[in-house]
Scaffold this active site. Structure first.
Site, short mmCIF file in Angstrom:
data_model
loop_
_atom_site.label_atom_id
_atom_site.label_comp_id
_atom_site.label_asym_id
_atom_site.label_seq_id
_atom_site.Cartn_x
_atom_site.Cartn_y
_atom_site.Cartn_z
N HIS A 134 0.80 -1.23 0.00
CA HIS A 134 0.00 0.00 0.00
C HIS A 134 0.84 1.28 0.00
O HIS A 134 0.56 2.22 0.73
CB HIS A 134 -0.95 -0.02 1.19
CG HIS A 134 -2.03 -1.06 1.09
ND1 HIS A 134 -2.50 -1.54 -0.10
CD2 HIS A 134 -2.76 -1.70 2.05
CE1 HIS A 134 -3.46 -2.44 0.11
NE2 HIS A 134 -3.64 -2.57 1.41
N HIS A 208 -9.82 1.97 0.36
CA HIS A 208 -9.73 0.87 1.33
C HIS A 208 -10.78 0.91 2.43
O HIS A 208 -10.48 0.64 3.60
CB HIS A 208 -8.32 0.88 1.94
CG HIS A 208 -7.80 -0.46 2.34
ND1 HIS A 208 -8.38 -1.22 3.34
CD2 HIS A 208 -6.76 -1.19 1.89
CE1 HIS A 208 -7.70 -2.35 3.48
NE2 HIS A 208 -6.71 -2.36 2.61
N GLU A 345 -11.38 -3.70 -3.01
CA GLU A 345 -10.46 -2.68 -3.49
C GLU A 345 -10.25 -2.87 -4.99
O GLU A 345 -9.60 -3.83 -5.40
CB GLU A 345 -9.11 -2.83 -2.76
CG GLU A 345 -9.22 -2.82 -1.25
CD GLU A 345 -8.06 -3.57 -0.57
OE1 GLU A 345 -6.89 -3.27 -0.85
OE2 GLU A 345 -8.34 -4.47 0.24
#
Ligand code: GLA
Length: 380
Positions: A134, A208, A345
């Site tokens: 991420h 997210h 996602e």
């Protein structure tokens, strides 16, 4: 809560609202308001409220582009908050598993925290064992975005932008990212992403939110029924890195082509579920054309809420909240236990920069990256 009205809005619109008796459904009524939420890195942080005229309301902060709350009506038209998160900015600063955030520069994992682009090797900050997850140590979820307050407050939308500097977290190129959140009158949370760069780079932007359609903090998500519009998924190794294969879901617990309870097969003896500690995989979406296409549908029987995910992206990460363990105390003091939220996602495939056969995530100078994802809500 203070409300801001851009200069172009104020006089004419205020007069129109007076005439209209300030009805919230009036086209000139403000759909966006703003309140202080604290400060980070010496920059002020705000909490913006976007509301439509059909009972939906999103509260979003320019810290990490985080959706802090999302009120959506249930089958008896009662609004409930269906995303996990915190009441205060300080809780987000302390510890968050990416609750509600915009994730970048590269969402999901890049194996061994490195990649080669145009013959040049780049080393990233590793933050997930040897891998980058991420975006790295300080991804787009942990920075203060600029909110463009010149857009009319009569629209339930918020424009956020962030300049990620050349070399940030190890990525090449000054990347300018813009994310527009909109709450539409058809009860959708629409996210439009755009980006440009001044050097070739890699990019994978996603959102997210952890959803619980029965309401955040109201139990686990195992009885939610999920449909994923995907014939294939990208298997992972024991380090959760994609192997490069596209594997048919047929005959596996990854087959969600017909609606199936999330918990129905989550404990099956299966290497993929073992590696992911449950579902934590990317599905290869069955796409039609280049526009928005249906990726997923989730239904929750007690509330009657239904969420559809539409996207222009090629993949979707379905994560069943396997790392939640009750230590995150959320809104209203509710602890978020194991599997009490799920993420969908939309994305390019994980580790694409090291998987030449996957659709490319390279962005070059002169190109305009755009993508759109819509979370659409209804109740029955
Ligand atoms: C993603 C990853 C998961 C986990 C969560 C955050 O969905 O795929 O493995 O890291 O984010 O906890």
């Amino acid at each position: 809560m203070t409300q801001f009205l851009p200069a172009t809005f104020s006089l004419v619109a205020a007069a129109a609202m007076l005439i209209a008796g300030c009805s919230p459904s009036h086209p000139d009524a403000p759909r966006r308001s703003k309140a202080p939420f604290g400060s980070v890195d010496g920059k002020e942080v705000f909490l913006y409220t976007l509301r439509n005229n059909a009972g939906m309301e999103a509260r979003i902060t320019n810290y990490g582009g985080i959706v802090v709350s999302l009120l959506v009506p249930d089958k008896s038209n009662t609004p409930g908050d269906i995303v996990l998160g915190y009441d205060s900015l300080s809780s987000y600063l302390k510890a968050t598993p990416y609750f509600g955030a915009i994730v970048g520069r590269y969402g999901n994992r890049i194996g061994r925290a490195h990649f080669t682009l145009d013959g040049k090797e780049y080393t990233l900050n590793a933050n997930d064992g040897p891998n980058t997850l991420h975006g790295g140590l300080k991804g787009f979820d942990k920075v203060v975005w600029d909110a463009d307050e010149s857009t009319p407050a009569t629209k339930a939308s918020l424009t956020l932008s962030y300049l990620s500097k050349d070399g940030e977290e190890g990525y090449p190129g000054n990347l300018k990212a813009t994310v527009v959140y909109t709450v539409t009158d058809s009860n959708e949370l629409r996210i439009d992403y755009a980006a440009t760069t001044d050097k070739p780079t890699v990019l994978n932007l996603t959102h997210h939110s952890y959803f619980n359609l029965a309401g955040a903090g109201n139990g686990d998500i195992l009885s939610h029924e999920l449909m994923l519009n995907a014939d294939k998924f990208t298997p992972i190794d024991s380090g959760l890195i994609t192997t490069g294969e596209l594997k048919p879901v047929e005959g596996t617990p990854m087959d969600f082509r017909t609606p199936t309870a999330i918990g129905a097969r989550i404990a099956a003896k299966d290497d993929q579920l073992r590696f992911g500690r449950g579902y934590d995989h990317n599905w290869v979406l069955n796409r039609t054309g280049e526009g928005l296409s249906l990726a997923a549908r989730v239904t929750e029987k007690t509330s009657g809420r239904v969420m559809e995910v539409w996207t222009t992206q090629p993949g979707i990460q379905f994560y069943s909240g396997n790392f939640l363990d009750g230590t995150n105390i959320g809104k209203g003091g509710k602890p978020y236990a194991y599997r009490t939220g799920f993420c969908l996602e939309t994305q390019h495939f994980p580790d694409s920069p090291n998987k030449p056969s996957f659709p490319s995530t390279v962005l070059r100078p002169g190109e305009n990256f755009t993508s759109t994802t819509v979370y659409k809500f209804s109740a029955r």
